[in-house]
Scaffold this active site. Structure first.
Site, PDB file in Angstrom:
ATOM      1  N   GLN A   9       0.955  -1.157   0.025  1.00 50.85           N
ATOM      2  CA  GLN A   9      -0.064  -0.065  -0.085  1.00 50.85           C
ATOM      3  C   GLN A   9       0.703   1.115   0.008  1.00 50.85           C
ATOM      4  OE1 GLN A   9      -3.497  -0.657   2.278  1.00 50.85           O
ATOM      5  NE2 GLN A   9      -4.062   1.475   2.155  1.00 50.85           N
ATOM      6  N   SER A  94       3.771  -6.642   2.663  1.00 52.13           N
ATOM      7  CA  SER A  94       2.202  -6.682   3.195  1.00 52.13           C
ATOM      8  C   SER A  94       1.311  -7.198   2.368  1.00 52.13           C
ATOM      9  CB  SER A  94       1.995  -5.248   3.837  1.00 52.13           C
ATOM     10  OG  SER A  94       0.799  -5.058   4.335  1.00 52.13           O
ATOM     11  N   LEU A  95       0.379  -6.324   1.840  1.00 44.38           N
ATOM     12  CA  LEU A  95      -0.620  -6.985   0.665  1.00 44.38           C
ATOM     13  C   LEU A  95      -0.119  -7.508  -0.347  1.00 44.38           C
ATOM     14  CD1 LEU A  95      -1.541  -5.380  -2.200  1.00 44.38           C
ATOM     15  CD2 LEU A  95      -1.912  -3.289  -0.599  1.00 44.38           C
ATOM     16  N   ARG A 119      -9.875  -7.830   3.547  1.00 44.31           N
ATOM     17  CA  ARG A 119      -8.674  -7.635   4.357  1.00 44.31           C
ATOM     18  C   ARG A 119      -8.587  -5.753   4.565  1.00 44.31           C
ATOM     19  NH1 ARG A 119      -3.139  -6.018   3.465  1.00 44.31           N
ATOM     20  NH2 ARG A 119      -1.498  -7.140   5.003  1.00 44.31           N
ATOM     21  N   HIS A 203      -0.552  -3.430  10.823  1.00 47.85           N
ATOM     22  CA  HIS A 203       0.604  -4.266  11.235  1.00 47.85           C
ATOM     23  C   HIS A 203       0.968  -3.847  12.881  1.00 47.85           C
ATOM     24  CE1 HIS A 203       1.128  -5.916   7.434  1.00 47.85           C
ATOM     25  NE2 HIS A 203       1.249  -4.667   6.924  1.00 47.85           N
ATOM     26  N   GLN A 252       0.034 -12.040   9.563  1.00 49.46           N
ATOM     27  CA  GLN A 252       0.632 -10.722   8.920  1.00 49.46           C
ATOM     28  C   GLN A 252      -0.156  -9.558   9.527  1.00 49.46           C
ATOM     29  OE1 GLN A 252      -0.230  -9.395   5.570  1.00 49.46           O
ATOM     30  NE2 GLN A 252       1.452  -9.793   4.401  1.00 49.46           N
TER      31      GLN A 252
END
Length: 311
Positions: A9, A94-95, A119, A203, A252
């Site tokens: 992101q 991440s994503l 998500r 996170h 995660q």
């Protein structure tokens, strides 16, 4: 050895995917598949905005994935490229880990898009707007960042969210704790801190409701064994078992993105060539972690043609 990596992101921008869609039927087909899976005109938002809609987490996450996988799809369908023949590992920030899993056929494109939409929604809903914050610490290594986070917490959550490279770490948590950390950076030998324009504190332990939502969704999701091993964000190590991958994706949501360690581990494993699909944000980090690595960003049709020729 070569690794293909996928951005997270913050790499979104209005107009993303337009040139690729204009030039390639394979890209247009991919963007349509994502729209169909989400019952949403996501590609229209990617191309035309407004930026406020694109930056909504629930839109940004599937959009960034779609852009990266469209790039790969063009390489495959129009260039005869096979990721499994040209790569040894995949990883995503991440994503981007979901994009990486889609790239190696662990999830199909519709499943990946729906998981990322959920998500994004779950992460946004986990903490009321205005109660959380994130900040990038510039000129900070992991030890300085951890010491700062511990000092600033004062009974609230302040955690290291992203260990990006030797000079940049991101912290996340309660707004007050993160603001205290920003004010204390000089005391901890850190160059400066920048509050990030995010809508939720990703996170960190405040994301636990989102982790539970993803655990339920991933439990129902169809998953194949990936065609290449995937470096998991929370482990900084390669995994290939579908059940373990699902468990690590749940971790995660609240856990640290160990990007610096992941790249260092790949370099130690013999990876010298890193290819970022759909973005130009990971390349500079990789060069700061492994200065002798070869880094290539593939975004445009020209980039695709150059990459196909190089491989």
């Amino acid at each position: 050895m070569r690794a293909f990596v996928f951005p997270g992101q913050g790499s979104q921008s209005v107009g993303m995917g337009k040139a690729l869609g204009d030039a390639s039927p394979a890209a247009r087909e991919l963007f349509q598949e994502v729209d169909d899976a989400l019952s949403q005109h996501l590609f229209r938002i990617m191309v035309d905005g407004p930026e406020s809609d694109l930056t909504l987490t629930e839109n940004a996450q599937p959009a960034i994935m779609a852009n990266a996988i469209a790039t790969l799809r063009v390489m495959e369908k129009e260039g005869g490229f096979r990721l499994t023949e040209k790569g040894d590992y995949v990883a995503g920030h991440s994503l981007g880990e979901y994009s990486a899993l889609c790239a190696v056929d662990a999830f199909d494109i519709g499943t990946t898009a729906r998981l990322l939409k959920l998500r994004g929604q779950a992460m946004q809903a986990a903490v009321p707007v205005g109660q959380g914050a994130m900040a990038a610490l510039l000129g900070a290594d992991i030890d300085k960042a951890q010491a700062l986070a511990d000092a600033a917490a004062q009974g609230e959550v302040c955690a290291v969210a992203n260990d990006n490279d030797p000079t940049q770490v991101v912290i996340s948590g309660h707004k007050g704790a993160v603001e205290r950390a920003v004010a204390m950076v000089k005391d901890h030998g850190i160059k400066r801190a920048v509050l990030l324009p995010v809508s939720a504190p990703f996170h960190c332990p405040l994301m636990q409701p989102a982790a539970e939502a993803m655990e339920a969704a991933l439990g129902k999701a169809t998953m194949n064994a990936p065609l290449l091993p995937v470096y998991a964000n929370v482990l900084a190590a390669p995994i290939a078992d579908p059940q373990e991958i699902k468990a690590r994706l749940v971790e995660q949501v609240t856990g640290r993105v160990r990007w610096r360690e992941s790249i260092a581990a790949m370099w130690d494993a013999g990876v010298t060539d890193f290819v970022e699909l759909g973005g130009k944000v990971l390349g500079p980090m990789i060069k700061r972690i492994a200065p002798d690595a070869t880094v290539r960003s593939v975004i445009t049709m020209d980039d695709i043609e150059a990459a196909l020729a190089a491989f």
